[in-house]
Each structure stands twice: as C-alpha cells, then as structure tokens.
Scaffold this motif. Structure first.
Motif: not given
Length: 162
Positions: A1-7, A26-35, A38-45, A143-144
């Motif tokens: 998973m690459r959620l770029w910080s760049l524009h 990432a949205q599905a993980v944060l909404a609890g719609r997928t298992q 869940r522990a992906h480091p880029q989601l920490e922020r 987390w990188e």
C-alpha cells in the motif's frame, strides 16, 4: 500500500490509479469493512487523526479531482465521508525526510515507466505535498517500510539497520 504524501499531480497514470485503489482499501480498513491490511503501517497517520474517515475522504477527494482534471473518471461516490469543508480539517503532519524519500522513490518509478513524466517532474525544484498533509521538520517517518533509493533507482544502503 502506497498512500503518497505527494500531491497527486506528480503521479503518472499508474501511480494515480494505484493510489486511488489503495486509498479506497485504506478507507475500508478505517471503516472496519475489511479484515485485511488492518496493521498496515501507512494507516497509522490516518488513525492518529481526530477524524480518520474524514481525513481519508479528503485524501480521496483530491485524488478524484486530479483524475477528473486529466479526463479520468474515478467514482467519487465511493468516498464514504466527503469533507464538507476540507480547509477546516486538521492537517496530518508529514516530515521533510518522508517527503524527500517519497519524492526520490517516485522519481525512480517515473524514470523506469514514464520517462516523459520523469523529465517534467525531475526538472521541478521539489514536490508539492497532498493538501491533507502539512510538512514538519524531521527524518523519514517511523512507519515507512520502503527502502530509500537514489535518483537512478538503486537502493541506498542504510547504516542504522533499516
């Protein structure tokens, strides 16, 4: 998973579409719609944000707007929580070191798969960050997991064991 910080304007077609797909995940993980992921480091922020779903919604909204400006049709109805006022959303801090690592990582990807895009981006004085982020001083984020690369795409040997 690459959620770029760049524009997203810096991303080529593959980078933009990949970021869209992974941001929806990432949205599905944060909404609890997928298992998965869940522990992906880029989601920490995003998890650390006071409004995680609004933050990822604002992130997705910018991707959709950039895609539309390029003539692509991303289905913005898939954004679970569209920010009413993205300007009122607290920014997510991102370190200068993280931005630089991502910039070098992106330039290496562009050099390999989109040479014309690379030529344009490499001529810039530096990157713009995605509007949900605010740049702060500091090294690469804890987390990188991506290995730093040189402009030619080769890995930089780490002296700190990472």
């Amino acid at each position: 998973m690459r959620l770029w910080s760049l524009h997203p304007r810096h991303l080529d077609r593959q980078g933009l579409t990949g970021c869209w797909r992974e941001s929806l995940l990432a949205q599905a993980v944060l909404a609890g719609r997928t298992q998965g992921y869940r522990a992906h480091p880029q989601l920490e922020r995003f998890r650390a944000h006071p409004e995680p779903l609004a933050a990822v919604g604002a992130y997705l909204e910018t991707l959709a707007q950039d895609a539309a400006a390029r003539g692509y049709r991303f289905d913005a109805s898939r954004i679970a929580q569209r920010p009413g006022d993205a300007a009122g959303l607290a920014p997510i801090p991102v370190t200068e070191g993280q931005v630089e690592l991502e910039w070098q990582h992106l330039l290496a990807k562009l050099a390999a798969r989109s040479p014309e895009r690379w030529e344009h981006e490499a001529a810039l004085s530096g990157p713009e960050v995605h509007p949900v982020f605010s740049v702060v001083p500091g090294p690469v984020e804890s987390w990188e997991r991506a290995a730093p690369t040189r402009d030619d795409g080769t890995a930089v040997e780490s002296t700190d064991g990472q």
